[in-house]
Design a protein around this motif. Structure first.
Motif, PDB file in Angstrom:
ATOM      1  N   PHE A 343       1.053  -1.180   0.030  1.00 30.06           N
ATOM      2  CA  PHE A 343      -0.011   0.003  -0.027  1.00 30.06           C
ATOM      3  C   PHE A 343       0.924   1.286  -0.082  1.00 30.06           C
ATOM      4  N   LEU A 344       1.118   1.874  -1.105  1.00 25.87           N
ATOM      5  CA  LEU A 344       1.939   2.901  -1.395  1.00 25.87           C
ATOM      6  C   LEU A 344       1.491   4.241  -1.164  1.00 25.87           C
ATOM      7  N   ARG A 345       1.963   5.036  -0.491  1.00 25.72           N
ATOM      8  CA  ARG A 345       1.662   6.232  -0.084  1.00 25.72           C
ATOM      9  C   ARG A 345       2.114   7.438  -1.227  1.00 25.72           C
ATOM     10  N   VAL A 346       0.955   8.016  -1.683  1.00 30.17           N
ATOM     11  CA  VAL A 346       1.562   9.010  -2.721  1.00 30.17           C
ATOM     12  C   VAL A 346       0.767  10.121  -2.737  1.00 30.17           C
ATOM     13  N   LYS A 347       1.572  11.191  -3.337  1.00 28.20           N
ATOM     14  CA  LYS A 347       1.077  12.510  -3.474  1.00 28.20           C
ATOM     15  C   LYS A 347       0.500  12.617  -4.919  1.00 28.20           C
ATOM     16  N   VAL A 348      -0.542  13.440  -5.325  1.00 29.55           N
ATOM     17  CA  VAL A 348      -1.079  13.535  -6.536  1.00 29.55           C
ATOM     18  C   VAL A 348      -1.296  14.751  -6.987  1.00 29.55           C
ATOM     19  N   GLY A 349      -0.939  15.406  -8.283  1.00 32.22           N
ATOM     20  CA  GLY A 349      -1.240  16.570  -8.848  1.00 32.22           C
ATOM     21  C   GLY A 349      -1.623  16.343 -10.141  1.00 32.22           C
ATOM     22  N   LYS A 350      -2.381  17.356 -10.761  1.00 34.50           N
ATOM     23  CA  LYS A 350      -2.784  17.472 -11.934  1.00 34.50           C
ATOM     24  C   LYS A 350      -1.780  18.539 -12.915  1.00 34.50           C
ATOM     25  N   VAL A 351      -1.087  17.912 -13.878  1.00 36.41           N
ATOM     26  CA  VAL A 351      -0.086  18.831 -14.509  1.00 36.41           C
ATOM     27  C   VAL A 351      -0.444  18.335 -16.025  1.00 36.41           C
ATOM     28  N   ARG A 352      -0.573  19.225 -16.820  1.00 38.08           N
ATOM     29  CA  ARG A 352      -0.791  19.233 -18.256  1.00 38.08           C
ATOM     30  C   ARG A 352      -1.745  18.157 -18.473  1.00 38.08           C
ATOM     31  N   ASP A 353      -3.012  18.151 -17.699  1.00 38.44           N
ATOM     32  CA  ASP A 353      -4.256  17.190 -18.095  1.00 38.44           C
ATOM     33  C   ASP A 353      -3.772  15.789 -17.395  1.00 38.44           C
ATOM     34  N   ARG A 354      -2.735  15.722 -16.797  1.00 32.38           N
ATOM     35  CA  ARG A 354      -2.326  14.351 -16.411  1.00 32.38           C
ATOM     36  C   ARG A 354      -2.268  14.331 -14.790  1.00 32.38           C
ATOM     37  N   TYR A 355      -2.488  13.108 -14.189  1.00 34.47           N
ATOM     38  CA  TYR A 355      -2.455  13.052 -12.799  1.00 34.47           C
ATOM     39  C   TYR A 355      -1.094  12.451 -12.425  1.00 34.47           C
ATOM     40  N   ILE A 356      -0.242  13.346 -11.977  1.00 33.93           N
ATOM     41  CA  ILE A 356       1.179  12.796 -11.699  1.00 33.93           C
ATOM     42  C   ILE A 356       1.059  12.243 -10.409  1.00 33.93           C
ATOM     43  N   VAL A 357       1.592  11.132 -10.194  1.00 35.27           N
ATOM     44  CA  VAL A 357       1.592  10.295  -8.621  1.00 35.27           C
ATOM     45  C   VAL A 357       3.082  10.180  -8.285  1.00 35.27           C
ATOM     46  N   THR A 358       3.265  10.766  -7.183  1.00 31.61           N
ATOM     47  CA  THR A 358       4.499  10.784  -6.624  1.00 31.61           C
ATOM     48  C   THR A 358       4.704  10.102  -5.188  1.00 31.61           C
ATOM     49  N   PRO A 359       5.464   8.926  -4.993  1.00 32.17           N
ATOM     50  CA  PRO A 359       5.779   8.222  -3.650  1.00 32.17           C
ATOM     51  C   PRO A 359       5.985   9.481  -2.790  1.00 32.17           C
ATOM     52  N   VAL A 360       5.559   9.130  -1.462  1.00 30.93           N
ATOM     53  CA  VAL A 360       6.003  10.169  -0.334  1.00 30.93           C
ATOM     54  C   VAL A 360       6.837   9.505   0.755  1.00 30.93           C
ATOM     55  N   GLY A 361       6.952   8.301   0.829  1.00 37.58           N
ATOM     56  CA  GLY A 361       7.720   7.620   1.964  1.00 37.58           C
ATOM     57  C   GLY A 361       6.875   6.385   2.190  1.00 37.58           C
ATOM     58  N   ARG A 362       7.864   5.332   2.882  1.00 39.61           N
ATOM     59  CA  ARG A 362       7.205   4.088   3.123  1.00 39.61           C
ATOM     60  C   ARG A 362       7.331   3.626   4.585  1.00 39.61           C
ATOM     61  N   GLY A 363       7.900   3.909   5.453  1.00 42.30           N
ATOM     62  CA  GLY A 363       7.987   3.576   6.823  1.00 42.30           C
ATOM     63  C   GLY A 363       6.727   3.270   7.325  1.00 42.30           C
ATOM     64  N   ALA A 364       6.584   2.207   8.051  1.00 41.12           N
ATOM     65  CA  ALA A 364       5.432   1.608   8.773  1.00 41.12           C
ATOM     66  C   ALA A 364       4.902   2.595   9.806  1.00 41.12           C
ATOM     67  N   GLY A 365       6.115   3.218  10.505  1.00 41.97           N
ATOM     68  CA  GLY A 365       5.915   4.345  11.737  1.00 41.97           C
ATOM     69  C   GLY A 365       5.870   5.633  11.117  1.00 41.97           C
ATOM     70  N   ALA A 366       6.038   5.889   9.948  1.00 41.37           N
ATOM     71  CA  ALA A 366       6.098   7.329   9.467  1.00 41.37           C
ATOM     72  C   ALA A 366       4.623   7.770   9.134  1.00 41.37           C
ATOM     73  N   LEU A 367       4.078   8.455  10.376  1.00 41.51           N
ATOM     74  CA  LEU A 367       2.771   8.738  10.214  1.00 41.51           C
ATOM     75  C   LEU A 367       2.625   9.918   9.132  1.00 41.51           C
ATOM     76  N   MET A 368       3.424  10.991   9.275  1.00 43.80           N
ATOM     77  CA  MET A 368       3.241  11.906   8.375  1.00 43.80           C
ATOM     78  C   MET A 368       3.121  11.600   7.011  1.00 43.80           C
ATOM     79  N   THR A 369       3.817  10.514   6.390  1.00 49.28           N
ATOM     80  CA  THR A 369       3.660  10.042   5.009  1.00 49.28           C
ATOM     81  C   THR A 369       2.362   9.812   4.714  1.00 49.28           C
ATOM     82  N   LEU A 370       1.517   9.342   5.762  1.00 40.45           N
ATOM     83  CA  LEU A 370       0.154   9.051   5.348  1.00 40.45           C
ATOM     84  C   LEU A 370      -0.708  10.278   5.540  1.00 40.45           C
ATOM     85  N   GLN A 371      -0.349  11.109   6.615  1.00 43.06           N
ATOM     86  CA  GLN A 371      -0.994  12.370   6.636  1.00 43.06           C
ATOM     87  C   GLN A 371      -0.934  13.320   5.499  1.00 43.06           C
ATOM     88  N   ARG A 372       0.321  13.342   4.868  1.00 41.26           N
ATOM     89  CA  ARG A 372       0.519  14.057   3.756  1.00 41.26           C
ATOM     90  C   ARG A 372       0.261  13.502   2.606  1.00 41.26           C
TER      91      ARG A 372
END
Length: 641
Positions: A343-372
């Motif tokens: 279950f990969l946490r990602v940021k998403v933004g729309k750039v030039r009519d495409r949704y760009i998906v960027t991973p934000v982190g993976r640690g099971a204890g890294a709560l801020m990666t989920l919050q963001r």
């Protein structure tokens, strides 16, 4: 005697775990019912069909302001031969919503009549019940308003009240008990010492339950005591429909939850091949479901969102409140462990009519990666690598509207970006700024590939001594871009408070008693350090910790503050923020590299307005310390149209 370390009983695929859990849930009856006031029933689930007690309207009523008439009296009316009706006998004045006088069956709008000498003059006939709301036009007595198992919405409340209902039967909220465990766990607000962890999981899971329509009580933290935890679980079951026991689910010597649930009930699942969340436990005790939730926050959220939501949906007879799924493309390659569904946490933004998906982190204890995160990408267990630009499905954690109003900023990290994001949201609530910290070279790459609206950069060219522009000319010669200054900032050595090891210069990094923390390759800070080391003839191999990397200045400062490093390279503001010492090395220019094609987007225009004209933003930046705003908003370079 040394305690024996346990191993996972199972490590089964997610779908098999869901099937086992479903078999248990199918033995459970729906939640009971209770009668509540209609005006306080929002979000509740109907437990019976809801039918109207009254018709609405309850009487024939005027739909317009005007005159009530008998439609037969209007026959023959025309422009050449108007009809005159005496007010008070043949025409009765009415307002919208008023009952139609007995014997009258049509309404003529006030705008369509002429009043003259106690009469109205009309020039066209009207049909029966013209501009009249007839009895039951909206709701007919006994008509079904809501079916069973319907989630009540605001409009449903209006319909029920209009149909004469003041109470409604709904399903009782499923009652959960959440039991946080662990001798090291403390309540929020308590003094925190080394080795202690603030309980955030129980509050997070409780909020999920409320969101899904359940209710919960949270027990006091239970220490690592097998007998005590057993007592608490058995006692809580008497007053609950289900339990969530947090932590103690893994293979540690103090992880008692699997053993306890196996002794007093049946463990259906212990270990699911997902990442994060592998040590989840699914059990049945005295006929009631119990979820053993892993202690790491992201694992807790992911597993409870799967199995806790299934349970609540079953008890409330709901098919599940499923998040929206959109198709996007990965901004960079992603490797994934084989044999586990990730279950990969990602940021998403729309750039030039495409949704760009960027991973934000993976640690099971890294709560801020989920919050963001904006969403979750589920990578099947048989896939080891997803290439850059691969299409992926994103399960959104935010509204699509919010994502489409997001400024995507990929590049070098700076604390002023957090201020900019807050100021954007403050002044323009419909917009947000999402920053991913991948270094200055990452900004160049993201703009070149059309994956970002803008990115922070502070690349110093060794040959010319100029910032950013030489790199733009080499890397982005075919792209239309704008380079705008945000700030000048002090780069230097961040050392522990009081500088206990007497560090004073770059040369000290080679000392045997010094442990360094570095920035990642491709970051402007790393390139600056590499340049200085080269100029001074210092080999990186002589610096202990040179290969240890952080992705942000605050990450470097945090490592120094915690004592896991003696010194790191970063900006002055990061040192100030954590009460550390700072040894200046150089002033550098930090710019925003902007995709020209994105400049007409309203959210990007809003960022320009804040940077160029917002005195409040400039003042906030200056108050941080370590920044100079003399050229804030100045365009240093433009290329292409």
């Amino acid at each position: 005697m040394k305690k024996k370390r346990r191993i996972y009983h199972q490590n089964i695929p997610l779908q098999e775990a869901i099937q086992r859990w479903s078999l248990l849930l199918n033995t459970l009856p729906p939640s009971g019912e209770e009668e509540v006031r209609v005006d306080s029933s929002l979000g509740r689930i109907t437990s019976r069909p809801v039918s109207a007690l009254l018709s609405s309207p309850f009487y024939h009523s005027a739909a317009m302001d005007g005159y009530a008439v008998r439609f037969t009296d209007t026959f023959g009316a025309s422009e050449r031969s108007p009809v005159r009706l005496k007010i008070g006998r043949d025409a009765m004045g009415v307002n919208t919503g008023e009952p139609l006088p007995d014997g009258f069956n049509a309404v003529i709008m006030i705008e369509d009549v002429y009043e003259r000498e106690g009469e109205i003059v009309i020039h066209s006939p009207v049909p029966p019940y013209h501009h009249v709301r007839t009895v039951g036009e909206d709701i007919v007595q006994t008509e079904l308003i809501l079916p069973e198992n319907h989630r009540i919405r605001p409009v449903d409340i209006g319909a029920m009240l209009a149909g004469g209902l003041t109470t409604v039967f709904v399903r009782k909220r499923p009652r959960f008990t959440i039991i946080p465990t662990g001798t090291e766990i403390i309540k929020p607000g308590q003094r925190i010492d080394r080795g202690r962890i603030i309980d955030s999981n129980s509050y997070m899971l409780g909020a999920l339950l409320l969101q899904w329509g359940a209710e919960y009580r949270r027990m006091d933290v239970v220490p690592d005591d097998q007998e005590r935890l057993t007592e608490v679980i058995l006692s809580a079951l008497e007053e609950s429909d289900a339990l969530a026991v947090i932590a103690g689910t893994s293979a540690g010597t103090r992880d008692f939850t699997p053993h306890i649930l196996g002794e007093i009930g049946e463990v259906l699942v212990h270990g699911v091949s997902i990442k994060p969340g592998r040590p989840v436990i699914l059990a049945s005790v005295r006929g009631k479901p119990v979820i053993g939730v892993p202690g790491y926050p992201v694992s807790a959220y992911i597993t409870f969102d799967i199995f806790g939501r299934m349970l609540v949906d079953h008890l409330l007879c709901q098919s599940g409140q499923r998040e929206e799924v959109i198709r996007g493309r990965l901004s960079r390659p992603v490797s994934s462990p084989i044999g586990q569904e990730e279950f990969l946490r990602v940021k998403v933004g729309k750039v030039r009519d495409r949704y760009i998906v960027t991973p934000v982190g993976r640690g099971a204890g890294a709560l801020m990666t989920l919050q963001r995160a904006d969403g979750i990408v589920r990578i099947p267990e048989g896939i080891e690598l997803l290439e850059a630009n691969s299409p992926v499905d994103v399960h959104l954690m935010k509204d699509r509207y919010e994502i489409e109003g997001t400024v995507v900023c990929i590049g070098s990290h700076d604390n002023t970006l957090d201020l900019l994001a807050n100021q954007l949201r403050k002044r323009f609530p419909q917009f947000s700024l999402s920053s991913s910290h991948v270094g200055s070279m990452g900004a160049m790459s993201a703009i070149r590939r059309g994956e970002a609206h803008m990115g922070g950069t502070h690349l110093l060219d060794e040959a010319t001594g100029e910032y950013n522009i030489p790199f733009i000319k080499r890397i982005l010669e075919d792209r239309a871009i704008v380079l705008m200054n945000l700030v000048y900032r002090q780069q230097g050595l961040i050392v522990q408070a009081g500088n206990p090891k007497g560090i004073s210069s770059i040369e000290d990094l080679t000392r045997d008693d010094i442990l360094f923390i570095n920035r990642q390759r491709g970051s402007g800070t790393r390139l600056l350090l590499d340049k200085i080391l080269k100029e001074q003839g210092i080999s990186p191999h002589h610096i202990a910790g040179f290969d240890r990397e952080e992705y942000t200045h605050m990450g470097v400062a945090s490592q120094v503050a915690s004592g896991s490093a003696d010194v790191g390279m970063g900006i002055m503001n990061a040192a100030i923020a954590l009460g550390l010492e700072f040894i200046p090395v150089a002033e550098e220019r930090y710019d925003l590299l902007i995709d020209r094609e994105s400049m007409n987007l309203p959210q990007v225009e809003a960022v320009f307005e804040i940077i160029s004209d917002d005195g409040e933003f400039r003042g906030l930046v200056q108050s941080l310390g370590g920044y100079d705003t003399r050229d804030m908003g100045k365009i240093f370079y433009e290329h292409g149209r």
